[in-house]
Motif scaffolding. Structure first.
Motif, PDB file in Angstrom:
ATOM      1  N   ASP A  25       0.824  -1.209   0.000  1.00  0.00           N
ATOM      2  CA  ASP A  25       0.000   0.000   0.000  1.00  0.00           C
ATOM      3  C   ASP A  25       0.860   1.261   0.000  1.00  0.00           C
ATOM      4  N   LYS A  30      -6.268   2.637   6.374  1.00  0.00           N
ATOM      5  CA  LYS A  30      -6.618   1.310   6.890  1.00  0.00           C
ATOM      6  C   LYS A  30      -6.271   1.180   8.375  1.00  0.00           C
ATOM      7  N   THR A  38      -2.958   5.127   1.865  1.00  0.00           N
ATOM      8  CA  THR A  38      -3.863   3.984   2.001  1.00  0.00           C
ATOM      9  C   THR A  38      -3.583   3.213   3.279  1.00  0.00           C
TER      10      THR A  38
END
Length: 211
Positions: free
Chosen positions: A47, A55, A51
């Motif tokens: 990622d 998360k 991102t």
């Protein structure tokens, strides 16, 4: 203080979106916690920073709600930014000594070892627990050097009093033998993330560990 009071966990989930086989990783995480997972590591090697942070923040809402520690894999910036409980690193990541200097509030610094010689290093000395990876070879992690096996765990147990977190192709059928060999905690990926029912899978694993 004994090793269990320093790291009083039995079942450790290493989680990534890709390992969840199309199911939402947050749903898998919550179900696994309900089933008995004691702490979660978020490992998103591919990622981008934005991102990964998104998360991590989403997952932390869940882990905080259940009072479960959140560990971030190999990204000190993200671990600090989301106020994670700790970080886990390997031999080729940022060293535990540097982490201690840069993040004094880390509750847990985990360190995966690849050779017995690493047990005598300063990196191991400042770590809170050691990752023994893999116990048995696994398709989810292909960049490891040593397949430790049960004999490897027994050897490491004789050489250190650090809490040992074993990972690598572990399931409900072999985790008890790994604990009996000297591991303090079992970490899994596929055994929960790849299971049809993550909550049930976590429950079965935890129940086996508590026998």
């Amino acid at each position: 203080m004994n090793k269990q009071s320093r790291f009083p966990y039995k079942l450790y989930l290493v989680l990534s979106e890709a390992d969840c086989k199309g199911r939402h990783f947050l749903k898998v995480a919550e179900e696994s916690i309900i089933g008995g997972v004691d702490l979660i590591q978020l490992r998103e090697k591919n990622d981008d920073l934005e991102t990964f942070i998104r998360k991590a923040l989403q997952l932390k809402e869940i882990t905080d709600n259940y009072e479960i520690p959140l560990i971030i894999n190999d990204n000190l910036e993200i671990a600090k930014k989301v106020n994670a409980t700790g970080i886990h690193v390997g031999t080729h990541d940022i060293p535990p000594v540097a982490i201690r200097e840069l993040w004094c509030n880390a509750a847990y610094v985990g360190y995966s070892i690849e050779h017995l010689e690493q047990l005598d290093t300063e990196e191991t000395a400042v770590s809170d627990y050691l990752g023994i990876s893999p116990v048995f070879k696994t398709p989810t992690k292909t960049d490891t050097i040593t397949e430790w096996g049960l004999d490897g765990i027994r050897t490491i147990r004789k050489l250190t009093d650090k809490p040992l977190v074993a990972i690598g192709n572990l399931d409900v059928h072999n985790i008890k033998s790994v604990i009996d060999a000297g591991a303090d905690c079992i970490a899994v990926v596929s055994a929960i993330c790849g299971a049809p029912n993550p909550q049930k899978a976590a429950y079965q694993l935890k129940n086996e560990l508590l026998k």
